[in-house]
Design an enzyme around this catalytic site. Structure first.
Site, PDB file in Angstrom:
ATOM      1  N   GLU A   1     -53.906   9.839  27.927  1.00  0.00           N
ATOM      2  CA  GLU A   1     -54.484   9.943  26.594  1.00  0.00           C
ATOM      3  C   GLU A   1     -55.573   8.890  26.410  1.00  0.00           C
ATOM      4  OE1 GLU A   1     -51.612  10.770  23.244  1.00  0.00           O
ATOM      5  OE2 GLU A   1     -52.029   8.664  22.860  1.00  0.00           O
TER       6      GLU A   1
ATOM      7  N   ARG B   1     -35.128  11.779  12.751  1.00  0.00           N
ATOM      8  CA  ARG B   1     -33.956  11.084  12.180  1.00  0.00           C
ATOM      9  C   ARG B   1     -34.340  10.373  10.888  1.00  0.00           C
ATOM     10  NH1 ARG B   1     -36.435   7.683  15.984  1.00  0.00           N
ATOM     11  NH2 ARG B   1     -37.223   5.829  14.947  1.00  0.00           N
TER      12      ARG B   1
ATOM     13  N   HIS C   1     -42.622  -3.127  19.906  1.00  0.00           N
ATOM     14  CA  HIS C   1     -42.199  -1.844  19.339  1.00  0.00           C
ATOM     15  C   HIS C   1     -41.000  -1.958  18.408  1.00  0.00           C
ATOM     16  CE1 HIS C   1     -45.191  -0.268  21.986  1.00  0.00           C
ATOM     17  NE2 HIS C   1     -44.607  -0.848  22.993  1.00  0.00           N
TER      18      HIS C   1
ATOM     19  N   LYS D   1     -42.690  14.407  24.528  1.00  0.00           N
ATOM     20  CA  LYS D   1     -43.933  13.997  23.872  1.00  0.00           C
ATOM     21  C   LYS D   1     -45.114  14.905  24.229  1.00  0.00           C
ATOM     22  CE  LYS D   1     -41.220  11.025  22.369  1.00  0.00           C
ATOM     23  NZ  LYS D   1     -40.532  11.341  21.124  1.00  0.00           N
TER      24      LYS D   1
HETATM   25  C1  MV4 Z   1     -51.047   4.476  21.685  1.00  0.00           C
HETATM   26  C2  MV4 Z   1     -51.740   3.283  21.386  1.00  0.00           C
HETATM   27  C3  MV4 Z   1     -53.103   3.283  21.515  1.00  0.00           C
HETATM   28  N1  MV4 Z   1     -53.738   4.403  21.928  1.00  0.00           N
HETATM   29  N2  MV4 Z   1     -51.726   5.555  22.073  1.00  0.00           N
HETATM   30  C4  MV4 Z   1     -46.651   2.719  21.197  1.00  0.00           C
HETATM   31  C5  MV4 Z   1     -45.401   3.447  20.905  1.00  0.00           C
HETATM   32  C6  MV4 Z   1     -45.646   4.848  21.254  1.00  0.00           C
HETATM   33  N3  MV4 Z   1     -45.111   5.653  20.229  1.00  0.00           N
HETATM   34  C7  MV4 Z   1     -47.110   4.999  21.356  1.00  0.00           C
HETATM   35  N4  MV4 Z   1     -47.664   3.689  21.224  1.00  0.00           N
HETATM   36  C8  MV4 Z   1     -48.993   3.489  21.240  1.00  0.00           C
HETATM   37  N5  MV4 Z   1     -49.729   4.564  21.602  1.00  0.00           N
HETATM   38  C9  MV4 Z   1     -53.045   5.505  22.204  1.00  0.00           C
HETATM   39  N6  MV4 Z   1     -53.679   6.586  22.628  1.00  0.00           N
HETATM   40  C10 MV4 Z   1     -51.000   2.168  20.998  1.00  0.00           C
HETATM   41  C11 MV4 Z   1     -49.613   2.262  20.943  1.00  0.00           C
HETATM   42  C12 MV4 Z   1     -48.933   1.064  20.554  1.00  0.00           C
HETATM   43  C13 MV4 Z   1     -48.283   0.956  19.317  1.00  0.00           C
HETATM   44  C14 MV4 Z   1     -48.243   1.996  18.404  1.00  0.00           C
HETATM   45  C15 MV4 Z   1     -47.579   1.864  17.209  1.00  0.00           C
HETATM   46  C16 MV4 Z   1     -46.956   0.682  16.891  1.00  0.00           C
HETATM   47  C17 MV4 Z   1     -46.970  -0.352  17.759  1.00  0.00           C
HETATM   48  C18 MV4 Z   1     -47.637  -0.248  18.983  1.00  0.00           C
HETATM   49  C19 MV4 Z   1     -47.659  -1.323  19.861  1.00  0.00           C
HETATM   50  C20 MV4 Z   1     -48.294  -1.205  21.057  1.00  0.00           C
HETATM   51  C21 MV4 Z   1     -48.917  -0.008  21.407  1.00  0.00           C
END
Ligand code: MV4
Length: 444
Positions: A200, A292, A235, A116
């Protein structure tokens, strides 16, 4: 042209792949675990080979068993589906070295996007908007404090090899940074055998919106618009739609162009998805890239009229894209919901024998599933047992249709989340398109 493809998966996605192959005139080899001898993918494929015990790690994720089966069955390619080995750069690399076509991007691209930190560097390099971050892995507590102060609290600590939300830590204050930092590293190490983390800026109550891209092996790339995937729990998405209520043509073009530019700059091939966080001001930020085919691909198929599985296979055979960006037309509105064998209140999995089953239909209804009456849902795998996809002219009609289909759906023997999905269809915020990643927390 491939004459035989090995399908390295099970359940509805294995059927989806087998059906695409049949329609392309390609024979299929299914692999299955000892728990799956009565599964539909075993009966629908031309050949089937048992590759190990029930546990996924000993069967569907066993690279040597899968490679041996390709050799013995004389297949030319592997389709990994989603989950299991779909993002295994190791499998893709073995395939490259053995002259087997892995239906997906190159192993080096998969490895790059699997990290990542590297993925975010590439995104930033390609001109993609990203949330302010540490620009590299964070080694010690002092570095973590310096960077967090610069970014401003709250910050998120993320695992370099995480993704899908595993190993994230939200930090609100300077006082709790130290302990969260060490915890994040320990969790990253135990989950991914690598303790590297980065930091971040935290984006509050964002939407999760993703762009589907399609790239051939001759440098042609198009995007197929967005999917709104905010409705998820831990998620696990449960409902996805296309297009998104908040994405207008101009924003779609900007997000699409950003996704295509990233794909171009890393030499991406085959299908891929660029995931974004979108804040309440409709600013979008790169989150990660999935290398994917995804569970929610059908909503994009419905509104574009494309068959994404066939496109994946054609691209892997070296064909050129048959469509240009201006030929991509999005028509109507599609919603998919995931039916899981689980308790609708506690979300505890509910495996067991399906004793009664009625699968509804009608115009604009698609059900992707591998279950049948008498089928035993094993406890070893993901609880997803069916995807219901509707396609209508408008979002309002799609909601009405999906409610109708969910009311008609009848499954006995296992508990399902259908009651929860029916509740979502009636929710005023959902109906208004007023959703973010916290939407489902109101339902439990
Ligand atoms: C974040 C965020 C808020 N701010 N990054 C969750 C999965 C991973 N791919 C990154 N995720 C998140 N990153 C920042 N800077 C909130 C999430 C997140 C989230 C993102 C997409 C779908 C569902 C989620 C559930 C909780 C947190």
């Amino acid at each position: 042209m491939f004459s035989k493809i090995l399908v390295a998966n099970r359940g509805e996605i294995a059927l989806r792949i087998i059906r695409a192959c049949k329609e392309l005139g390609i024979r299929t080899v299914a692999v299955y675990s000892e728990a799956d001898s009565n599964s539909m993918h075993v009966s629908l494929a031309d050949e089937a080979v048992c590759i190990g015990p029930a546990r996924g790690s000993e069967s569907y994720m066993n690279i040597s068993s899968i490679i041996s089966t390709v050799e013995v069955a004389d297949a030319e390619a592997i389709h990994p589906g989603y989950g299991f080995l779909a993002e295994s750069a190791a499998l893709a690399e073995v395939c490259e070295n053995c002259g087997i076509k892995f239906i997906g991007p190159s192993s080096s691209t998969m490895r790059l996007m699997g990290n990542k930190i590297e993925a975010k560097k590439e995104a930033e390099k390609s001109g993609m908007p990203v949330l302010q971050w540490s620009k590299t892995g964070v080694k010690d507590e002092k570095e973590a404090m310096d960077i967090s102060k610069k970014i401003g609290f709250p910050v998120l600590i993320k695992a370099a090899h995480g993704g899908g939300g595993r190993g994230m830590k939200l930090v609100h204050t300077q006082a709790s940074l130290g302990s969260s930092f060490h915890l994040a590293k320990r969790e990253a190490f135990s989950a991914f055998a690598d303790e590297e983390v980065f930091i971040e800026r935290y984006c509050e109550q964002p939407r999760h919106i993703e762009i589907q891209i399609m790239a051939d092996e001759h440098g042609n790339i198009v995007h197929l618009g967005e999917r709104e995937c905010s409705i998820q729990r831990r998620h696990q998405k449960i409902l996805e739609e296309a297009p998104s209520m908040v994405v207008d043509e101009k924003l779609r073009q900007r997000m699409g162009e950003a996704a295509v530019k990233l794909a171009k700059s890393i030499g991406y091939t085959n299908l891929g998805t660029v995931e974004f966080l979108v804040d309440k001001y409709k600013n979008f930020y790169f989150m990660e890239m999935n290398t994917r085919i995804q569970v929610e691909h059908p909503v994009t198929e419905m509104i574009t009229g494309l068959d994404l599985l066939k496109e994946q296979i054609r691209i892997a055979m070296g064909d050129r894209l048959r469509i240009k960006q201006r030929g991509v037309e999005l028509e109507g509105h599609s919603i998919e919901c995931r039916i899981n064998a689980e308790d609708p209140k506690t979300f505890v999995p509910s495996p067991g024998k399906i004793t009664e089953l009625y699968i509804p239909g009608g115009p604009g209804v698609r059900v992707d599933t591998a279950i049948y009456c008498g089928y035993n849902v094993p406890s070893y795998y993901d609880p997803l047992i069916a995807k219901v996809i509707v396609h209508c002219e408008t979002r309002a009609e799609a909601i009405t249709r999906l409610s109708r289909v969910l009311e008609e759906f009848h499954i006995a023997g296992v508990k399902t989340n259908i009651p929860l999905l029916i509740e979502v269809m009636k929710d005023h915020d959902f109906i208004a398109g007023n959703v973010n990643i916290d939407f489902l927390s109101r339902f439990s």
